[in-house]
Design a protein around this motif. Structure first.
Motif, PDB file in Angstrom:
ATOM      1  N   PRO A  31       1.254  -1.240  -0.632  1.00  0.00           N
ATOM      2  CA  PRO A  31       0.126  -0.262   0.266  1.00  0.00           C
ATOM      3  C   PRO A  31       0.745   1.138   0.026  1.00  0.00           C
ATOM      4  N   ILE A  34      -1.218   4.040   4.993  1.00  0.00           N
ATOM      5  CA  ILE A  34      -1.446   2.486   6.087  1.00  0.00           C
ATOM      6  C   ILE A  34      -1.729   3.161   7.085  1.00  0.00           C
ATOM      7  N   GLU A  58      -6.537  -0.078  10.087  1.00  0.00           N
ATOM      8  CA  GLU A  58      -6.142  -1.460   8.949  1.00  0.00           C
ATOM      9  C   GLU A  58      -4.394  -0.984   9.273  1.00  0.00           C
TER      10      GLU A  58
END
Length: 436
Positions: A31, A34, A58
């Protein structure tokens, strides 16, 4: 001895890897940003990720190797329930009044892992059969007498003393001068327990990146830039859960944990009746020697798993195995002629004050320093760190302290360990030589 000790199928890898071997995970894109990045996919890292997920936060767990490749699948699988808290081999042992909150939270750590295994149906050979701590000398046994009430009052230890004349009820050896039984203790297959945590994380769709070392951490106005060979992740918070494998990415934390290699051997299957004679109650066993040994039967009760500080410097595995074999047969002469099928090593993280630590240092969260009691403790500290980030904490964990001591002569390179080993061996010799 060198030609007879090793089984033809001898392996220099953990016995536990016969049931679960850490493997790379399928690669997926990292990602760009995050909320939380966790460095280290061992017990602490996965426990933190699971708790964050349960709170709707997350995260991603990054590991330089395969998840579980480090100490989480290399330890002895013994869960002692707090008996080792503040033991003080070099640092001054905690006085009873100061030890109380740490004992209470160590007891909580045992309850946490036991409940987690039951709730998630983790098939890891969890066996709540107690722990026997052998007294190396009479003075150590006297010292145990002072701990029993404290352990029972504040760690729910179900502890009691075993004088030398009754020792064979606990262990098939006359090697010790009596000992201490901790009823609230257990052992398990550490690799299968880790696999259980990994499966929970995967079921929750937690991002896991294996073979993705973090190469640099830089703080920004909004959090952290987590740099890896596969790209950079922006994270609001970072948890360091690298324990005995802490490296130069976090130099200030590296100089606060001392990696010590712990070596373990596994025997071939023992002749019928011998395992029961060695460990009639299937206890986990350790001793009060400074050159520590620890051992237990395998989950199927067919082998002896025997570990300890074979040497205090990097050592070739077969050489370490021979040393441990000698330690083993000192305690159990009937094991002469029993061959070894496995030998392995893994890093234990010690701290200057010989206590586990969690907290925040230079805006980095950390859970570090198992001091040889990592199965429950690192799981618990990861869990507690995540609860802290999620704002779910209604009290401060005893191991969450503002001070994480270092030493002016230590920069992360444990150059002094051979000297420490020599000192420990000398003190052990003196204790036994003048045992009266």
């Amino acid at each position: 001895m060198k030609t007879t000790v090793f089984h033809p199928d001898f392996k220099t890898k953990p016995y536990w890897w016969d049931s679960y071997t850490p493997t790379p995970l399928p690669e997926s894109a990292l990602p760009l940003s995050i909320p939380v990045a966790i460095i280290g996919a061992g017990y602490a890292g996965l426990s933190a990720a699971i708790e964050l997920s349960q709170n709707g936060i997350e995260c991603i767990v990054l590991d330089a190797n395969e998840p579980g490749f480090g100490g989480s699948t290399r330890n002895g699988g013994m869960v002692s329930g707090g008996v080792n808290v503040g033991k003080g081999y070099i640092a001054k042992a905690l006085p009873p009044n100061e030890a109380v909150p740490f004992l209470e939270d160590a007891a909580d750590a045992f309850g946490y892992i036991e409940a987690l295994i039951a709730k998630e149906n983790i098939e890891c050979g969890w066996t709540r059969s107690g722990y026997f701590l052998g007294a190396w000398c009479k003075a150590h046994f006297v010292g145990m007498q002072k701990k029993v009430d404290l352990l029972n009052a504040h760690a729910s230890s179900e502890a009691y003393l075993v004088p030398q004349e009754h020792q064979r009820n606990e262990i098939g050896s006359d090697y010790y001068r009596g000992g201490l039984v901790i009823g609230r203790a257990a052992h398990l297959n550490p690799a299968l327990y880790f696999e259980g945590l990994l499966h929970i994380a995967q079921r929750k769709n937690i991002s896991l990146a294996s073979n993705t070392p973090v190469t640099r951490l830089t703080e920004s106005e909004t959090g952290w830039n987590v740099e890896t060979p596969r790209g950079t992740i922006k994270a609001n918070d970072v948890i360091i859960a690298t324990n005995g494998y802490t490296n130069d990415v976090t130099p200030e934390l590296k100089r606060r944990v001392v990696p010590v290699g712990s070596y373990i051997i596994a025997t071939e299957e023992l002749p019928e009746g011998l395992a029961d004679a060695i460990s009639p109650r299937n206890r986990s066993i350790a001793d009060t020697r400074r050159v520590l040994t620890y051992y237990r039967l395998s989950p199927d009760r067919k082998r002896l798993i025997f570990g300890g500080r074979a040497k205090f410097a990097p050592t070739e595995l077969k050489e370490a195995a021979l040393i441990l074999h000698r330690f083993m047969t000192d305690r159990f002469p009937e094991l002469h002629g029993i061959r070894l099928t496995h030998a392995w090593t893994g890093n234990v993280a010690f701290t200057v004050d010989e206590m586990p630590h969690m907290g925040k240092f230079e805006n980095l969260h950390y859970a570090l320093g198992c001091n040889g009691s990592g199965v429950a403790m690192m799981s618990y500290l990861g869990h507690q760190t995540a609860r802290k980030i999620a704002g779910r904490v209604n009290r401060i964990c005893a191991f969450d302290r503002p001070d994480f001591p270092d030493h002016a002569l230590y920069n992360g390179n444990p150059w002094f360990l051979p000297a420490v080993g020599g000192y420990f061996r000398a003190r052990d010799w003196i204790d036994r030589r003048f045992d009266n």
